[in-house]
Motif scaffolding. Sequence first.
Motif, PDB file in Angstrom:
ATOM      1  N   HIS A 203     -10.947  30.960  20.000  1.00 47.92           N
ATOM      2  CA  HIS A 203     -10.494  31.635  21.217  1.00 47.92           C
ATOM      3  C   HIS A 203      -9.435  32.655  20.816  1.00 47.92           C
ATOM      4  CE1 HIS A 203     -12.222  28.851  24.372  1.00 47.92           C
ATOM      5  NE2 HIS A 203     -12.449  28.202  23.244  1.00 47.92           N
ATOM      6  N   PHE A 204      -9.778  33.950  20.851  1.00 45.89           N
ATOM      7  CA  PHE A 204      -8.819  34.969  20.468  1.00 45.89           C
ATOM      8  C   PHE A 204      -7.769  35.170  21.556  1.00 45.89           C
ATOM      9  CE2 PHE A 204     -12.462  35.831  17.795  1.00 45.89           C
ATOM     10  CZ  PHE A 204     -11.859  36.024  16.573  1.00 45.89           C
ATOM     11  N   ASN A 205      -8.178  35.039  22.789  1.00 47.80           N
ATOM     12  CA  ASN A 205      -7.265  34.954  23.927  1.00 47.80           C
ATOM     13  C   ASN A 205      -8.050  34.328  25.069  1.00 47.80           C
ATOM     14  OD1 ASN A 205      -8.737  37.076  25.289  1.00 47.80           O
ATOM     15  ND2 ASN A 205      -7.625  38.544  24.012  1.00 47.80           N
ATOM     16  N   LYS A 206      -7.572  34.430  26.253  1.00 51.59           N
ATOM     17  CA  LYS A 206      -8.198  33.750  27.386  1.00 51.59           C
ATOM     18  C   LYS A 206      -9.624  34.222  27.632  1.00 51.59           C
ATOM     19  CE  LYS A 206      -7.522  32.759  32.296  1.00 51.59           C
ATOM     20  NZ  LYS A 206      -6.664  32.969  33.478  1.00 51.59           N
ATOM     21  N   GLU A 247     -18.374  35.926  23.639  1.00 54.64           N
ATOM     22  CA  GLU A 247     -18.275  35.937  25.100  1.00 54.64           C
ATOM     23  C   GLU A 247     -16.908  36.469  25.523  1.00 54.64           C
ATOM     24  OE1 GLU A 247     -18.467  32.816  28.927  1.00 54.64           O
ATOM     25  OE2 GLU A 247     -19.201  32.220  26.930  1.00 54.64           O
ATOM     26  N   ASN A 248     -16.920  37.345  26.550  1.00 51.10           N
ATOM     27  CA  ASN A 248     -15.694  37.760  27.202  1.00 51.10           C
ATOM     28  C   ASN A 248     -15.877  37.655  28.712  1.00 51.10           C
ATOM     29  OD1 ASN A 248     -17.002  40.138  28.135  1.00 51.10           O
ATOM     30  ND2 ASN A 248     -16.414  41.244  26.276  1.00 51.10           N
ATOM     31  N   VAL A 253     -23.063  37.615  24.356  1.00 51.82           N
ATOM     32  CA  VAL A 253     -24.134  38.031  23.449  1.00 51.82           C
ATOM     33  C   VAL A 253     -24.389  36.895  22.477  1.00 51.82           C
ATOM     34  CG1 VAL A 253     -24.898  39.728  21.758  1.00 51.82           C
ATOM     35  CG2 VAL A 253     -23.408  40.429  23.650  1.00 51.82           C
ATOM     36  N   CYS A 254     -25.640  36.521  22.328  1.00 57.91           N
ATOM     37  CA  CYS A 254     -25.993  35.400  21.459  1.00 57.91           C
ATOM     38  C   CYS A 254     -27.201  35.763  20.619  1.00 57.91           C
ATOM     39  CB  CYS A 254     -26.290  34.155  22.294  1.00 57.91           C
ATOM     40  SG  CYS A 254     -26.778  32.706  21.319  1.00 57.91           S
ATOM     41  N   ILE A 285     -28.547  38.495  26.040  1.00 55.83           N
ATOM     42  CA  ILE A 285     -27.348  39.108  26.593  1.00 55.83           C
ATOM     43  C   ILE A 285     -27.222  38.692  28.052  1.00 55.83           C
ATOM     44  CG2 ILE A 285     -26.171  41.261  27.164  1.00 55.83           C
ATOM     45  CD1 ILE A 285     -27.576  42.594  24.860  1.00 55.83           C
ATOM     46  N   ASP A 286     -26.037  38.208  28.417  1.00 58.44           N
ATOM     47  CA  ASP A 286     -25.728  37.877  29.809  1.00 58.44           C
ATOM     48  C   ASP A 286     -24.612  38.795  30.288  1.00 58.44           C
ATOM     49  OD1 ASP A 286     -26.979  34.942  30.631  1.00 58.44           O
ATOM     50  OD2 ASP A 286     -26.657  35.141  28.483  1.00 58.44           O
ATOM     51  N   TYR A 287     -24.787  39.385  31.488  1.00 55.13           N
ATOM     52  CA  TYR A 287     -23.750  40.207  32.110  1.00 55.13           C
ATOM     53  C   TYR A 287     -23.303  39.521  33.393  1.00 55.13           C
ATOM     54  CZ  TYR A 287     -21.267  44.115  34.177  1.00 55.13           C
ATOM     55  OH  TYR A 287     -20.303  44.912  34.744  1.00 55.13           O
ATOM     56  N   PHE A 288     -22.005  39.210  33.489  1.00 56.39           N
ATOM     57  CA  PHE A 288     -21.491  38.417  34.604  1.00 56.39           C
ATOM     58  C   PHE A 288     -21.086  39.325  35.761  1.00 56.39           C
ATOM     59  CE2 PHE A 288     -20.149  36.153  30.635  1.00 56.39           C
ATOM     60  CZ  PHE A 288     -21.115  35.162  30.703  1.00 56.39           C
TER      61      PHE A 288
END
Length: 333
Positions: A203-206, A247-248, A253-254, A285-288
């Motif tokens: 986890h680079f950040n939240k 993921e952000n 992206v997987c 690819i998932d776009y939220f």
Amino acid sequence: LWQALAFYEHKFKTGTTLVTGGQFQDREITSNDRGNHTVKQVAGFVMINQVIANNLFISPAGRVDWDERAGTELVPQINLSWRKGIIQLRGSAGKTIRQADFTERYNNYNKAFVPSGSIGNPNLEAERSWSYEAGADVFIEGFKGSVTAFRRDQQNVIDWVTTPYANMPRKDNLSPMGTYALASNIAKVNTSGLETDLIYSKHFNKHHVVTGSAGLVWLDSETNGSTPSFYISSHAKFLTNFALRYENKFLAVCINGVYKHRKPQEATAIEAEVDADCFMMNGRIDYFLLKNRISLFGEMDNIADARCGDLLGPQVPGRWLMGGVKIEIGGRK
């Protein structure tokens, strides 16, 4: 398929948890190929989870299984795990059984004429096996490394075996000139193997998360059967796989893939072959639109359009595109 499951769980102050219950299954098939059949199965089970000194976990379990075709069978199992700091040791042993399914019992039984192909066998006995494994895990700052050695000793393994017409137990709808594979209980199969896995999560950040994994599997199967069987001669001896996901807050992206090495096979009569090496890769690819509620996705399986199959004859699908909308009700916060 009709099934019911009931269980009761009780936790004792001593760190012991008791789980017990029962299960019922009623399987039915109506088929113009296999005919009309039903089979019922009832089982009762009990499992104890015991924690000792906060780092040793023992879970013995027992199951009594009744099948209207095969009768009653006792299935014992035990799992153990010990963890100290970054090291975890684990092991398990147990018995398993598997009844033949409707295809293995009745494939091509209800057809008027079968010139060649796979033929079911109603007289199949259940597969029985004892499995053992021992392994270790290491946890270090986002990494988990695992290695596991395992062995499975099987009896009455069900597989498809090339069988001459003269030796077929039922010839009603078969051709004397046909080539057939009969579902059979081959004598014994002993499988040994080693599996390794490496998992990373950061986890680079939240809002930014990277996870990845890679693994290797080696398998070696031995049988005392004199006639080559379908699955035993086809399964891969070496496999490696990987997966990587980013993921952000807006997208994920997987990409994942698997490589297999196995014995090459060829059947010129049906223009089929299985190469010694096979590599397949997939991506998504998932776009939220609304995090954990609504998202758009696109997926591509078999990106390289690899033409390899696991069994002689059937081929895996080629490059495959799909997309859609995913809606979660009561999703994660």
